[in-house]
Design an enzyme around this catalytic site. Structure first.
Site, PDB file in Angstrom:
ATOM      1  N   LYS A  68     -24.379  83.089 -57.709  1.00 22.83           N
ATOM      2  CA  LYS A  68     -23.058  82.738 -57.162  1.00 22.83           C
ATOM      3  C   LYS A  68     -23.039  81.361 -56.490  1.00 22.83           C
ATOM      4  O   LYS A  68     -22.041  80.647 -56.548  1.00 22.83           O
ATOM      5  CB  LYS A  68     -22.598  83.802 -56.161  1.00 22.83           C
ATOM      6  CG  LYS A  68     -22.223  85.130 -56.809  1.00 22.83           C
ATOM      7  CD  LYS A  68     -21.688  86.081 -55.759  1.00 22.83           C
ATOM      8  CE  LYS A  68     -21.384  87.443 -56.333  1.00 22.83           C
ATOM      9  NZ  LYS A  68     -20.776  88.339 -55.333  1.00 22.83           N
ATOM     10  N   ASP A 105     -14.295  88.293 -54.011  1.00 23.23           N
ATOM     11  CA  ASP A 105     -14.996  89.348 -53.269  1.00 23.23           C
ATOM     12  C   ASP A 105     -14.236  89.764 -51.995  1.00 23.23           C
ATOM     13  O   ASP A 105     -14.074  90.955 -51.717  1.00 23.23           O
ATOM     14  CB  ASP A 105     -16.405  88.888 -52.863  1.00 23.23           C
ATOM     15  CG  ASP A 105     -17.394  88.945 -54.027  1.00 23.23           C
ATOM     16  OD1 ASP A 105     -17.157  89.717 -54.972  1.00 23.23           O
ATOM     17  OD2 ASP A 105     -18.400  88.221 -53.969  1.00 23.23           O
ATOM     18  N   GLY A 133     -24.192  86.002 -49.037  1.00 20.57           N
ATOM     19  CA  GLY A 133     -23.021  85.620 -49.825  1.00 20.57           C
ATOM     20  C   GLY A 133     -21.845  86.557 -49.641  1.00 20.57           C
ATOM     21  O   GLY A 133     -20.700  86.102 -49.461  1.00 20.57           O
TER      22      GLY A 133
HETATM   23  P1  NDP Z   1     -27.532  88.080 -50.229  1.00 17.18           P
HETATM   24  O1  NDP Z   1     -28.879  88.076 -50.837  1.00 17.18           O
HETATM   25  O2  NDP Z   1     -26.711  86.825 -50.259  1.00 17.18           O
HETATM   26  O3  NDP Z   1     -27.651  88.500 -48.679  1.00 17.18           O
HETATM   27  C1  NDP Z   1     -28.440  89.586 -48.327  1.00 17.18           C
HETATM   28  C2  NDP Z   1     -28.214  89.929 -46.868  1.00 17.18           C
HETATM   29  O4  NDP Z   1     -28.931  91.139 -46.578  1.00 17.18           O
HETATM   30  C3  NDP Z   1     -28.721  88.872 -45.897  1.00 17.18           C
HETATM   31  O5  NDP Z   1     -27.864  88.841 -44.791  1.00 17.18           O
HETATM   32  C4  NDP Z   1     -30.098  89.431 -45.516  1.00 17.18           C
HETATM   33  O6  NDP Z   1     -30.571  89.001 -44.261  1.00 17.18           O
HETATM   34  C5  NDP Z   1     -29.794  90.901 -45.455  1.00 17.18           C
HETATM   35  N1  NDP Z   1     -30.985  91.764 -45.587  1.00 17.18           N
HETATM   36  C6  NDP Z   1     -31.809  91.842 -46.647  1.00 17.18           C
HETATM   37  N2  NDP Z   1     -32.781  92.764 -46.411  1.00 17.18           N
HETATM   38  C7  NDP Z   1     -32.549  93.252 -45.164  1.00 17.18           C
HETATM   39  C8  NDP Z   1     -33.207  94.220 -44.345  1.00 17.18           C
HETATM   40  N3  NDP Z   1     -34.313  94.849 -44.781  1.00 17.18           N
HETATM   41  N4  NDP Z   1     -32.704  94.491 -43.131  1.00 17.18           N
HETATM   42  C9  NDP Z   1     -31.585  93.860 -42.708  1.00 17.18           C
HETATM   43  N5  NDP Z   1     -30.925  92.907 -43.421  1.00 17.18           N
HETATM   44  C10 NDP Z   1     -31.414  92.620 -44.641  1.00 17.18           C
HETATM   45  O7  NDP Z   1     -26.752  89.289 -50.921  1.00 17.18           O
HETATM   46  P2  NDP Z   1     -25.159  89.486 -51.031  1.00 17.18           P
HETATM   47  O8  NDP Z   1     -24.567  89.046 -49.755  1.00 17.18           O
HETATM   48  O9  NDP Z   1     -24.656  88.896 -52.281  1.00 17.18           O
HETATM   49  O10 NDP Z   1     -25.042  91.084 -51.204  1.00 17.18           O
HETATM   50  C11 NDP Z   1     -25.187  91.944 -50.080  1.00 17.18           C
HETATM   51  C12 NDP Z   1     -24.751  93.356 -50.467  1.00 17.18           C
HETATM   52  O11 NDP Z   1     -23.370  93.386 -50.823  1.00 17.18           O
HETATM   53  C13 NDP Z   1     -25.501  93.936 -51.674  1.00 17.18           C
HETATM   54  O12 NDP Z   1     -25.733  95.306 -51.418  1.00 17.18           O
HETATM   55  C14 NDP Z   1     -24.513  93.795 -52.805  1.00 17.18           C
HETATM   56  O13 NDP Z   1     -24.712  94.774 -53.809  1.00 17.18           O
HETATM   57  C15 NDP Z   1     -23.198  94.043 -52.075  1.00 17.18           C
HETATM   58  N6  NDP Z   1     -22.055  93.437 -52.767  1.00 17.18           N
HETATM   59  C16 NDP Z   1     -21.077  94.275 -53.226  1.00 17.18           C
HETATM   60  C17 NDP Z   1     -19.976  93.766 -53.875  1.00 17.18           C
HETATM   61  C18 NDP Z   1     -18.926  94.707 -54.385  1.00 17.18           C
HETATM   62  O14 NDP Z   1     -18.031  94.263 -55.115  1.00 17.18           O
HETATM   63  N7  NDP Z   1     -18.957  95.980 -54.031  1.00 17.18           N
HETATM   64  C19 NDP Z   1     -19.797  92.315 -54.104  1.00 17.18           C
HETATM   65  C20 NDP Z   1     -20.869  91.508 -53.542  1.00 17.18           C
HETATM   66  C21 NDP Z   1     -21.951  92.071 -52.915  1.00 17.18           C
HETATM   67  P3  NDP Z   1     -31.464  87.648 -44.090  1.00 17.18           P
HETATM   68  O15 NDP Z   1     -30.491  86.535 -43.985  1.00 17.18           O
HETATM   69  O16 NDP Z   1     -32.236  87.897 -42.875  1.00 17.18           O
HETATM   70  O17 NDP Z   1     -32.323  87.551 -45.341  1.00 17.18           O
END
Ligand code: NDP
Length: 276
Positions: A68, A105, A133
């Site tokens: 993205k 989104d 994201g």
């Molecule tokens: P990103 O990779 O951009 O961000 C991931 C986020 O999760 C970061 O804030 C990261 O924190 C955090 N994270 C990862 N592992 C952990 C952990 N073990 N404990 C706490 N925080 C954690 O992913 P996206 O933002 O694109 O996606 C996030 C979620 O949203 C996913 O589950 C995705 O499937 C869902 N989603 C759903 C959509 C829908 O249409 N239903 C659309 C887009 C996303 P850090 O910064 O510390 O790494």
């Protein structure tokens, strides 16, 4: 008769994507002929794959993880919504051949919450878990929905600080360190925008975030959403909702962006729920 317009979804991995099925359902419903395929695009080849798709006549593409950010960078022009999110899940070839980036989104989440689940955002106290994201895409529309207070908490607190700073609404937005969540009290709405569930990693949260009025919403769906939803139920939340409806509204948003007609989404949600 001319060939149907060509659309695609790019991501890596992509075999699991529900987008081809959703766009086929919407197209049938609206009487629009189109071709929509899933294309595997690992980050190192995304730009080349996307440029080739559009050069060969592709009309539009959805973009999912992990492409993205690269999709946003590749575009020649950005809608205001994409500009705010800094990410694009929709790319569209314009009449002059240039590529426009858009993001559906945030609007998808708000539509699912407000219209399907009848969650009123006005004056609510909201906790946003995550600053990746998806969190970036949903934060602005939450403020547009007039939430009273938005607290952003992220495992890496610098990223939460950056998102809160970009939102530029210090009277309504603040951050919490992850380990200080137990001192934040209860929220009307808790959004899980982390990928912990998708990654299968435990994410301990205090029950004190939840009251009997709390709506807990995981942006993920299927098995990935279950740990957070089970936590919310065990803490006594009024409702625990997954992000399947958001996914469908997000897809409907891109369909509308391309075809100028908003498909009906309840049937698509029923079809996908039955298959889960
Ligand atoms: P990103 O990779 O951009 O961000 C991931 C986020 O999760 C970061 O804030 C990261 O924190 C955090 N994270 C990862 N592992 C952990 C952990 N073990 N404990 C706490 N925080 C954690 O992913 P996206 O933002 O694109 O996606 C996030 C979620 O949203 C996913 O589950 C995705 O499937 C869902 N989603 C759903 C959509 C829908 O249409 N239903 C659309 C887009 C996303 P850090 O910064 O510390 O790494």
């Amino acid at each position: 008769m001319s060939d149907p317009q060509r659309f695609a979804v790019f991501g890596h991995p992509i075999a699991h994507s529900l987008s081809p099925r959703l766009h086929a359902l919407f197209a049938a419903q609206c009487g629009i002929a189109l071709e929509y395929v899933a294309i595997d695009a690992p980050p190192e080849s995304f730009v080349e794959i996307a440029r080739t798709f559009f050069a060969e006549g592709g009309r539009g593409a959805n973009v999912t993880l992990p492409d993205k950010g690269a999709a946003f960078e590749l575009a020649d022009a950005h809608t205001q919504v994409a500009q705010r999110a800094g990410m694009a899940n929709v790319l569209t070839r314009q009449a002059d051949g240039s590529i426009e980036a858009h993001n559906t989104d945030g609007a998808g989440l708000i539509r699912d919450l407000s219209e399907r689940h009848r969650v009123d955002l006005q004056e609510r106290r909201v906790l946003l878990l995550g600053a990746g994201g998806a969190a970036q895409a949903v934060a602005w529309p939450l403020l547009d929905g007039n939430v009273r207070e938005l607290i952003v908490a992220n495992r890496t607190s610098g990223r939460a600080r950056k998102l809160a700073g970009a939102l530029a609404a210090p009277e309504r937005v603040c951050i919490s360190e992850w380990n200080a969540l137990k001192r934040c009290g209860a929220f009307d709405l808790i959004l899980n925008a982390t990928s912990a569930g998708v990654l299968g990693v435990p994410m301990p949260l205090p029950h004190s975030l939840v009251s009997t009025n709390t709506v807990a919403y995981d942006l993920a769906y299927g098995n990935a959403a279950q740990p957070f939803l089970e936590w919310a139920r065990s803490a006594g939340a009024a409702r625990a909702l997954d992000g399947l409806g958001m996914l469908i509204e997000t897809a409907a948003g891109s369909f509308e962006h391309w075809h100028g007609v908003r498909p009906e989404t309840d049937e698509a949600l029923r079809v996908l729920r039955d298959k889960m």
